[in-house]
Motif scaffolding. Structure first.
Motif, PDB file in Angstrom:
ATOM      1  N   GLY A  68     -42.287  -0.308 -41.677  1.00 23.17           N
ATOM      2  CA  GLY A  68     -40.975  -0.831 -41.595  1.00 23.17           C
ATOM      3  C   GLY A  68     -40.827  -2.221 -42.278  1.00 23.17           C
ATOM      4  N   LEU A  69     -41.334  -2.269 -43.459  1.00 24.51           N
ATOM      5  CA  LEU A  69     -41.274  -3.549 -44.078  1.00 24.51           C
ATOM      6  C   LEU A  69     -39.890  -3.724 -44.795  1.00 24.51           C
ATOM      7  N   GLU A  70     -39.332  -4.791 -44.360  1.00 30.09           N
ATOM      8  CA  GLU A  70     -37.888  -5.201 -45.076  1.00 30.09           C
ATOM      9  C   GLU A  70     -38.080  -6.417 -45.884  1.00 30.09           C
ATOM     10  N   SER A  71     -37.087  -5.794 -46.841  1.00 32.45           N
ATOM     11  CA  SER A  71     -36.980  -7.126 -47.833  1.00 32.45           C
ATOM     12  C   SER A  71     -35.632  -7.931 -47.609  1.00 32.45           C
ATOM     13  N   THR A  72     -35.585  -8.984 -48.313  1.00 34.66           N
ATOM     14  CA  THR A  72     -34.195  -9.797 -48.397  1.00 34.66           C
ATOM     15  C   THR A  72     -33.932 -10.026 -50.002  1.00 34.66           C
ATOM     16  N   LEU A  73     -32.750  -9.404 -50.261  1.00 35.85           N
ATOM     17  CA  LEU A  73     -32.177  -9.515 -51.748  1.00 35.85           C
ATOM     18  C   LEU A  73     -31.184 -10.681 -51.565  1.00 35.85           C
ATOM     19  N   HIS A  74     -31.442 -11.780 -52.447  1.00 30.45           N
ATOM     20  CA  HIS A  74     -30.533 -12.827 -52.630  1.00 30.45           C
ATOM     21  C   HIS A  74     -29.833 -12.425 -54.303  1.00 30.45           C
ATOM     22  N   LEU A  75     -28.496 -11.935 -54.025  1.00 33.76           N
ATOM     23  CA  LEU A  75     -27.938 -11.646 -55.286  1.00 33.76           C
ATOM     24  C   LEU A  75     -26.801 -12.855 -55.729  1.00 33.76           C
ATOM     25  N   TYR A  76     -26.788 -13.178 -56.888  1.00 32.88           N
ATOM     26  CA  TYR A  76     -26.152 -14.177 -57.142  1.00 32.88           C
ATOM     27  C   TYR A  76     -24.961 -13.603 -58.108  1.00 32.88           C
ATOM     28  N   LEU A  77     -23.636 -13.879 -57.747  1.00 32.03           N
ATOM     29  CA  LEU A  77     -22.367 -13.292 -58.236  1.00 32.03           C
ATOM     30  C   LEU A  77     -21.357 -14.409 -58.815  1.00 32.03           C
ATOM     31  N   ALA A  78     -20.556 -13.985 -59.266  1.00 36.72           N
ATOM     32  CA  ALA A  78     -19.111 -14.968 -59.599  1.00 36.72           C
ATOM     33  C   ALA A  78     -18.483 -15.076 -58.262  1.00 36.72           C
ATOM     34  N   ASP A  79     -18.145 -16.179 -58.286  1.00 35.13           N
ATOM     35  CA  ASP A  79     -17.446 -16.676 -56.719  1.00 35.13           C
ATOM     36  C   ASP A  79     -16.193 -15.585 -56.541  1.00 35.13           C
ATOM     37  N   LEU A  80     -15.486 -14.950 -57.505  1.00 29.76           N
ATOM     38  CA  LEU A  80     -14.491 -14.198 -57.317  1.00 29.76           C
ATOM     39  C   LEU A  80     -14.831 -12.782 -56.740  1.00 29.76           C
ATOM     40  N   GLU A  81     -16.252 -12.515 -56.734  1.00 28.61           N
ATOM     41  CA  GLU A  81     -16.649 -11.020 -56.566  1.00 28.61           C
ATOM     42  C   GLU A  81     -17.416 -11.301 -55.284  1.00 28.61           C
ATOM     43  N   ILE A  82     -17.709 -12.298 -54.836  1.00 22.46           N
ATOM     44  CA  ILE A  82     -18.414 -12.500 -53.471  1.00 22.46           C
ATOM     45  C   ILE A  82     -17.758 -11.626 -52.203  1.00 22.46           C
ATOM     46  N   ASP A  83     -16.674 -11.878 -52.151  1.00 16.27           N
ATOM     47  CA  ASP A  83     -15.883 -11.258 -50.918  1.00 16.27           C
ATOM     48  C   ASP A  83     -15.752  -9.744 -51.166  1.00 16.27           C
ATOM     49  N   THR A  84     -15.689  -9.132 -52.375  1.00 14.75           N
ATOM     50  CA  THR A  84     -15.709  -7.682 -52.638  1.00 14.75           C
ATOM     51  C   THR A  84     -17.194  -7.200 -52.482  1.00 14.75           C
ATOM     52  N   ALA A  85     -18.062  -7.957 -52.978  1.00  9.49           N
ATOM     53  CA  ALA A  85     -19.837  -7.358 -52.636  1.00  9.49           C
ATOM     54  C   ALA A  85     -19.834  -7.483 -50.932  1.00  9.49           C
ATOM     55  N   LEU A  86     -19.204  -8.324 -50.263  1.00 11.48           N
ATOM     56  CA  LEU A  86     -19.478  -8.429 -49.002  1.00 11.48           C
ATOM     57  C   LEU A  86     -18.901  -6.978 -48.145  1.00 11.48           C
ATOM     58  N   GLU A  87     -17.562  -6.939 -48.664  1.00 14.57           N
ATOM     59  CA  GLU A  87     -16.970  -5.865 -48.148  1.00 14.57           C
ATOM     60  C   GLU A  87     -17.655  -4.369 -48.682  1.00 14.57           C
ATOM     61  N   THR A  88     -18.039  -4.226 -49.948  1.00 17.88           N
ATOM     62  CA  THR A  88     -18.736  -2.989 -50.297  1.00 17.88           C
ATOM     63  C   THR A  88     -19.920  -2.796 -49.482  1.00 17.88           C
ATOM     64  N   LEU A  89     -20.856  -3.742 -49.453  1.00 22.28           N
ATOM     65  CA  LEU A  89     -22.147  -3.480 -48.767  1.00 22.28           C
ATOM     66  C   LEU A  89     -21.960  -3.157 -47.086  1.00 22.28           C
ATOM     67  N   SER A  90     -20.973  -4.070 -46.559  1.00 21.92           N
ATOM     68  CA  SER A  90     -20.829  -3.668 -45.150  1.00 21.92           C
ATOM     69  C   SER A  90     -20.291  -2.372 -44.904  1.00 21.92           C
ATOM     70  N   ALA A  91     -19.295  -1.861 -45.719  1.00 20.33           N
ATOM     71  CA  ALA A  91     -18.871  -0.580 -45.645  1.00 20.33           C
ATOM     72  C   ALA A  91     -19.893   0.724 -45.580  1.00 20.33           C
ATOM     73  N   HIS A  92     -21.077   0.356 -46.158  1.00 18.96           N
ATOM     74  CA  HIS A  92     -22.263   1.146 -46.119  1.00 18.96           C
ATOM     75  C   HIS A  92     -23.289   0.777 -45.097  1.00 18.96           C
ATOM     76  N   LYS A  93     -22.627  -0.244 -43.931  1.00 19.63           N
ATOM     77  CA  LYS A  93     -23.439  -0.414 -42.946  1.00 19.63           C
ATOM     78  C   LYS A  93     -24.976  -1.323 -43.476  1.00 19.63           C
ATOM     79  N   MET A  94     -24.619  -2.055 -44.737  1.00 16.89           N
ATOM     80  CA  MET A  94     -26.123  -2.891 -45.030  1.00 16.89           C
ATOM     81  C   MET A  94     -25.525  -4.199 -44.245  1.00 16.89           C
ATOM     82  N   PRO A  95     -26.744  -4.957 -43.677  1.00 20.52           N
ATOM     83  CA  PRO A  95     -26.661  -6.237 -43.091  1.00 20.52           C
ATOM     84  C   PRO A  95     -26.499  -7.123 -44.322  1.00 20.52           C
ATOM     85  N   VAL A  96     -25.334  -7.684 -44.552  1.00 17.87           N
ATOM     86  CA  VAL A  96     -25.063  -8.706 -45.706  1.00 17.87           C
ATOM     87  C   VAL A  96     -24.333  -9.813 -45.075  1.00 17.87           C
ATOM     88  N   SER A  97     -24.663 -11.134 -45.744  1.00 19.11           N
ATOM     89  CA  SER A  97     -23.969 -12.210 -45.481  1.00 19.11           C
ATOM     90  C   SER A  97     -23.731 -13.019 -46.920  1.00 19.11           C
TER      91      SER A  97
END
Length: 284
Positions: free
Chosen positions: A220-249
């Motif tokens: 059950g080894l989990e990894s943490t991905l740190h994704l670097y994005l343009a400021d304008l795309e951060i909220d969209t990324a949060l919504e996209t991954l949250s919609a697929h029930k991924m723990p994102v912040s």
């Protein structure tokens, strides 16, 4: 090519390797993995017959204890701690070890040295080499007699990130050539890059014998991905991954995602499908 049966090694009252059995097929890359003190290096030293042990070890159907000289011709070894004569140059070091290994004096080492990027360093004292070049020299010495098996103890432990990546690529090339690799490592990303199978040791016992991706799932080894994005795309990324029930912040210049084994690619695919550009990423 390698068959180990009920291998046990004790140091006084401490059992470093406990009833270990496994096989390695020709051309496989097999990694010993585990915490410090798990028995990885001790098991490797037993395979090399550097220390006495209980049980049976056969390499190419040769008994390691009874036919040690014949076995040593089949194995090249790269230790974790490199001990060279720093005042000798690279060429003299190669000649010295070639004589020890009884390699013919007219043998042409230039293809190997070119492959390991050592050809231009032959006149340099070993003490003047970088850590990465010293490790390449150790690999060259292990390969002087062209053995079919390479054994390596924490081969990248003392290297920086760039030298580590370059050395792993070299080992992958030799694996593609048909070399059998047995190595120890405490870095799972290194094992994932190189090993066909992982032998997970805990207190000297074999806990898991499986391919790397199966080890990830079983533990059950989990990894943490740190994704670097343009400021304008951060909220969209949060919504996209949250919609697929991924723990994102949110995480500074991007987002942080906790990823289950085997799902790192899914994160990147979802963001790509949402037309979100990833400027960079790191994995922990």
């Amino acid at each position: 090519m390698i068959k180990v049966t009920k291998l046990t090694k004790k140091f006084g009252k401490i059992t470093a390797v406990d009833n270990l059995s496994f096989t390695v097929e020709a051309g496989e890359a097999v990694a010993f993995w585990g915490a410090n003190g798990a028995g990885k290096t001790t098991a490797l030293r037993c395979l090399l017959h550097l220390i006495p042990y209980e049980g049976q070890i056969a390499i190419n159907d040769l008994d390691v204890r009874q036919q040690g000289k014949a076995v040593r011709r089949l194995v090249g070894f790269v230790p974790q701690e490199l001990n060279f004569h720093d005042d000798m140059n690279v060429a003299d070091t190669l000649s010295f070890y070639a004589r020890l290994k009884k390699v013919p004096t007219d043998h042409d080492f230039s293809p190997l040295l070119t492959r390991l990027d050592l050809q231009t360093h032959l006149t340099k004292p070993v003490g003047d080499l970088s850590g990465g070049l010293k490790q390449r020299l150790a690999l060259a010495l292990a390969l002087l007699a062209e053995p079919p098996i390479l054994m390596l103890d924490e081969p990248t432990a003392n290297l920086d990130i760039r030298a580590r990546e370059d050395f792993l690529m070299l080992l992958l090339d030799f694996k593609r050539d048909g070399k059998t690799l047995v190595f120890t490592s405490h870095r799972f990303e290194e094992i994932t890059a190189l090993a066909d199978r992982v032998l997970l040791l805990e207190a000297g016992k074999l806990i898991i014998d499986a391919p790397p991706h199966q080890v990830e799932k079983q533990l059950g080894l989990e990894s943490t991905l740190h994704l670097y994005l343009a400021d304008l795309e951060i909220d969209t990324a949060l919504e996209t991954l949250s919609a697929h029930k991924m723990p994102v912040s949110r995480n500074g210049r991007g987002v942080r995602v906790q990823v289950s084994p085997g799902e790192k690619g899914k994160v990147l695919r979802l963001l790509h499908e949402a037309d979100i550009t990833i400027d960079d990423f790191t994995i922990e």
